[in-house]
Design an enzyme around this catalytic site. Sequence first.
Site, PDB file in Angstrom:
ATOM      1  N   HIS A 256       0.537  31.500   3.503  1.00 51.07           N
ATOM      2  CA  HIS A 256       1.744  32.177   3.964  1.00 51.07           C
ATOM      3  C   HIS A 256       1.533  32.652   5.389  1.00 51.07           C
ATOM      4  CE1 HIS A 256       5.151  34.961   4.079  1.00 51.07           C
ATOM      5  NE2 HIS A 256       5.637  34.235   3.093  1.00 51.07           N
ATOM      6  N   GLU A 314       5.992  30.600  -4.234  1.00 52.56           N
ATOM      7  CA  GLU A 314       6.542  29.348  -4.737  1.00 52.56           C
ATOM      8  C   GLU A 314       5.836  28.851  -5.993  1.00 52.56           C
ATOM      9  OE1 GLU A 314       9.181  28.784  -3.452  1.00 52.56           O
ATOM     10  OE2 GLU A 314       9.195  28.331  -1.321  1.00 52.56           O
TER      11      GLU A 314
HETATM   12  N1  ACO Z   1      -3.100  23.920   1.914  1.00 46.54           N
HETATM   13  C1  ACO Z   1      -4.115  23.536   2.706  1.00 46.54           C
HETATM   14  N2  ACO Z   1      -4.348  24.022   3.931  1.00 46.54           N
HETATM   15  C2  ACO Z   1      -3.508  24.961   4.369  1.00 46.54           C
HETATM   16  C3  ACO Z   1      -2.425  25.430   3.605  1.00 46.54           C
HETATM   17  C4  ACO Z   1      -2.238  24.882   2.324  1.00 46.54           C
HETATM   18  N3  ACO Z   1      -1.239  25.269   1.533  1.00 46.54           N
HETATM   19  N4  ACO Z   1      -1.739  26.375   4.300  1.00 46.54           N
HETATM   20  C5  ACO Z   1      -2.378  26.491   5.481  1.00 46.54           C
HETATM   21  N5  ACO Z   1      -3.431  25.638   5.526  1.00 46.54           N
HETATM   22  C6  ACO Z   1      -4.405  25.488   6.604  1.00 46.54           C
HETATM   23  C7  ACO Z   1      -3.809  24.744   7.784  1.00 46.54           C
HETATM   24  O1  ACO Z   1      -3.986  23.359   7.660  1.00 46.54           O
HETATM   25  C8  ACO Z   1      -4.613  25.338   8.923  1.00 46.54           C
HETATM   26  O2  ACO Z   1      -5.871  24.740   8.932  1.00 46.54           O
HETATM   27  P1  ACO Z   1      -6.609  24.430  10.336  1.00 46.54           P
HETATM   28  O3  ACO Z   1      -6.701  25.739  11.038  1.00 46.54           O
HETATM   29  O4  ACO Z   1      -7.912  23.838   9.907  1.00 46.54           O
HETATM   30  O5  ACO Z   1      -5.726  23.452  11.056  1.00 46.54           O
HETATM   31  C9  ACO Z   1      -4.818  26.789   8.512  1.00 46.54           C
HETATM   32  O6  ACO Z   1      -4.738  26.782   7.082  1.00 46.54           O
HETATM   33  C10 ACO Z   1      -3.759  27.729   9.070  1.00 46.54           C
HETATM   34  O7  ACO Z   1      -2.498  27.141   8.850  1.00 46.54           O
HETATM   35  P2  ACO Z   1      -1.178  27.438   9.698  1.00 46.54           P
HETATM   36  O8  ACO Z   1      -0.333  26.219   9.668  1.00 46.54           O
HETATM   37  O9  ACO Z   1      -1.511  28.021  11.026  1.00 46.54           O
HETATM   38  O10 ACO Z   1      -0.560  28.573   8.867  1.00 46.54           O
HETATM   39  P3  ACO Z   1       0.946  28.966   8.874  1.00 46.54           P
HETATM   40  O11 ACO Z   1       1.006  30.411   9.026  1.00 46.54           O
HETATM   41  O12 ACO Z   1       1.795  28.195   9.823  1.00 46.54           O
HETATM   42  O13 ACO Z   1       1.317  28.429   7.426  1.00 46.54           O
HETATM   43  C11 ACO Z   1       2.629  27.891   5.629  1.00 46.54           C
HETATM   44  C12 ACO Z   1       2.142  29.008   6.535  1.00 46.54           C
HETATM   45  C13 ACO Z   1       3.552  26.966   6.445  1.00 46.54           C
HETATM   46  C14 ACO Z   1       3.418  28.489   4.459  1.00 46.54           C
HETATM   47  C15 ACO Z   1       1.435  27.084   5.098  1.00 46.54           C
HETATM   48  O14 ACO Z   1       0.509  27.927   4.432  1.00 46.54           O
HETATM   49  C16 ACO Z   1       1.831  25.915   4.197  1.00 46.54           C
HETATM   50  O15 ACO Z   1       2.176  24.853   4.711  1.00 46.54           O
HETATM   51  N6  ACO Z   1       1.781  26.095   2.840  1.00 46.54           N
HETATM   52  C17 ACO Z   1       2.199  25.080   1.922  1.00 46.54           C
HETATM   53  C18 ACO Z   1       3.732  25.069   1.799  1.00 46.54           C
HETATM   54  C19 ACO Z   1       4.259  26.261   1.023  1.00 46.54           C
HETATM   55  O16 ACO Z   1       3.722  26.636  -0.020  1.00 46.54           O
HETATM   56  N7  ACO Z   1       5.371  26.811   1.544  1.00 46.54           N
HETATM   57  C20 ACO Z   1       6.045  27.970   0.940  1.00 46.54           C
HETATM   58  C21 ACO Z   1       5.757  29.203   1.704  1.00 46.54           C
HETATM   59  S1  ACO Z   1       6.441  30.637   0.933  1.00 46.54           S
HETATM   60  C22 ACO Z   1       8.043  30.707   1.499  1.00 46.54           C
HETATM   61  O17 ACO Z   1       8.386  30.303   2.560  1.00 46.54           O
HETATM   62  C23 ACO Z   1       9.044  31.306   0.630  1.00 46.54           C
END
Ligand code: ACO
Length: 377
Positions: A256, A314
């Site tokens: 998140h 989620e």
């Molecule tokens: N699985 C694997 N790796 C992940 C995940 C995940 N679910 N989420 C983040 N990461 C990793 C990224 O790849 C990144 O790795 P890196 O630094 O090696 O490149 C690191 O963790 C940080 O990720 P960011 O993209 O900077 O984090 P951000 O704050 O943008 O992400 C997000 C938030 C978009 C929700 C992300 O965690 C994600 O894509 N999750 C999966 C989708 C999801 O469950 N969405 C629902 C969110 S809840 C809502 O909106 C109601």
Amino acid sequence: MSEKTAVAFAPGLEGVVATRTRLSSVDGAAGRLVIAGFSVEELAGQASFEETLYLLWNDALPDREQLSVLGRDLAARRALPKVAAEVLEAAAGWVPLMDALRMSSGTLGLGNGDDRDDALRLVAAFPTIVAAYWRLSQGYELVEPDPKLSHAANYLYMLSGEVPSTERVRALETYLNTVCDHGMNASTFAARVIVSTRSDLVSAVVGAVGALKGPLHGGAPGPALDVVFEIGEAGSAEEYLRARLECGERLMGFGHRVYKVRDPRADVLASAAKRLYATDADRDLYRLALEVEKTALRLLEEYKPGRNLDTNVEFYTALLLYGLGLPTELFTPTFAVGRVAGWTAHCFEQRELDRLIRPQSEYVGAEDRTWAPLEER
Ligand code: ACO
């Protein structure tokens, strides 16, 4: 001439405070969500959806009379205007549900211009649009809204054609309350940007629906549950999840932008799911999902150490809504049925603030080009 930025570039607006709100507070470090003064744990399992809506719109809980007026106002607007229903019929069979919701809700309150009436129509008609479109696309007869049922009970009724049990209504209300508002998330921000131009509430909510449908926002619960189904049995979880992470994929239902600990909404929904699955849903699936979650958290720590990736709303949304008998294509639209309460409340707040939202951009394009006529390019 390029805009000169007075403040530091913040991609994704991380850390930028763009407004003040009394609607909800998200403390990502402590894993705490407050909705209009109540912790989500206190509010979600006790309030009816109508009480939560009243609270968001009026910053106070309703008395009996106020609650019944709101219930009547909503029930009177559940039936779809002709044009909204026609859009659904034209779209049935080839348009995904979130797009049908966007298209049909765009016709609500056309030319009306009264914010409160628009908000009532949007909140009241969302469940009707979702249920009607889903039934149309399944080839089922439509179920007319029943004004005697509560908002949540009527939604389940219009989906299944059966009056739901008290436990099922409670589970759905807990879900809708849990997701009703959540700080300056992408869809809420989109709605506020639109209202800030003095545009109308229907336009703002349509924009919000478009933002919610993306997989990084509200589109994750379907894929999160698909993963559980594909894994099939606890023994396969590690191999499956490891393979996904090895390919650089994200695990849906985890991580998140704001929460760096467990999303408090996950716990509220996990308890509601536990109650629901204890009575009338597939217990094996529930147990499998818990195993998948445990394995995913362990592997995320291994593959992304120090990123603090934890379970988000989620994952348990998927489990709870599935337990209520909703197919995965209804998950994100049902999120919208809850979140429209927050969107409309934010629209009211933004209307009062009456300040155009207009950030700046940093220009990184070419400078000093000279024009070449078409025949010389
Ligand atoms: N699985 C694997 N790796 C992940 C995940 C995940 N679910 N989420 C983040 N990461 C990793 C990224 O790849 C990144 O790795 P890196 O630094 O090696 O490149 C690191 O963790 C940080 O990720 P960011 O993209 O900077 O984090 P951000 O704050 O943008 O992400 C997000 C938030 C978009 C929700 C992300 O965690 C994600 O894509 N999750 C999966 C989708 C999801 O469950 N969405 C629902 C969110 S809840 C809502 O909106 C109601």
